[in-house]
Write a protein that holds these residues in place. Structure first.
Motif: not given
Ligand code: ATP
Ligand code: MG
Length: 137
Positions: A39-44, A61-70
Motif C-alpha cells: 500500500h503506497m504512501s502518498r510520498e511513494q 493520480l497520487v491520491e488514487f495510487m495511495s488509496s489501497g494496496p497494489v
C-alpha cells in the motif's frame, strides 16, 4: 527477452481481479519473475509518478495510487514492454480496444486498472524503484 514493470492498481485489487489480470499476462507469454504487494504512501506514489508532477491530474493520480494496496510485478518475455502495453489497452478506457485489460477492468481514466512501463529504459528505473534489492536473473 525483455522485462517490464506492471502495477495492478487499487481499483482492480479492490474488484478482486488480480488473478484474472495475471492470467492475461501468462496467456500472452509474459512470465511473472517478481511480485510485491504493498500500500503506497502518498510520498511513494508521488515519487513513482514524478514525471507527471505539475500536470493537472497529478494530485488525483497520487491520491488514487495511495488509496489501497497494489500488486507490483516484473514481467519477462519477448518484447515485454510493447506486449504488456498492447494487452493493457489505451490509457483512457473509453479508447481501449475490446478485450484489453483496461476495457474490461478500468473504472475511469484515473482508475484505469493497470500500469505498464513505457520503454525498456523506464522499466529498468521502475523495477529498481520497487525492487531495490534486485530481481532474480
Ligand atoms: P501508466 O503510466 O499508469 O501505465 P499510461 O502510460 O498509459 O499509464 P500516462 O500518460 O503515463 O499513461 O499517465 C499515467 C496515469 O495518469 C494514467 O494511467 C492515468 O491513470 C492518469 N492520467 C493520465 N492522463 C490523465 C488525464 N488526462 N486525466 C486524468 N488522469 C490521467
Ligand atoms: Mg505511463
Amino acid at each position: 527477452i525483455e522485462r517490464t514493470l506492471s502495477i495492478i492498481k487499487p481499483n482492480a485489487v479492490a474488484k478482486n481481479v488480480i488473478g484474472q489480470i495475471l492470467s492475461r499476462f501468462e496467456t500472452a507469454d509474459l512470465r511473472i519473475v517478481a511480485a510485491r504487494m504493498l500500500h503506497m504512501s502518498r510520498e511513494q506514489a508521488s515519487a513513482f509518478y514524478a514525471v507527471h508532477q505539475g500536470k493537472p491530474f497529478f494530485d488525483e493520480l497520487v491520491e488514487f495510487m495511495s488509496s489501497g494496496p497494489v500488486l507490483v510485478t516484473v514481467l519477462e518475455g519477448e518484447d515485454a514492454v510493447a506486449k504488456n502495453r498492447e494487452i493493457m489497452g489505451a490509457t483512457n478506457p473509453a479508447n481501449a480496444a475490446p478485450g484489453t485489460i483496461r476495457a474490461d477492468f478500468a473504472d475511469s481514466l484515473t482508475e484505469n486498472a493497470v500500469h505498464g512501463s513505457d520503454s525498456s529504459e523506464t522499466a529498468a528505473v521502475e523495477i529498481a524503484f520497487f525492487f531495490p534489492e534486485g530481481v532474480c536473473p
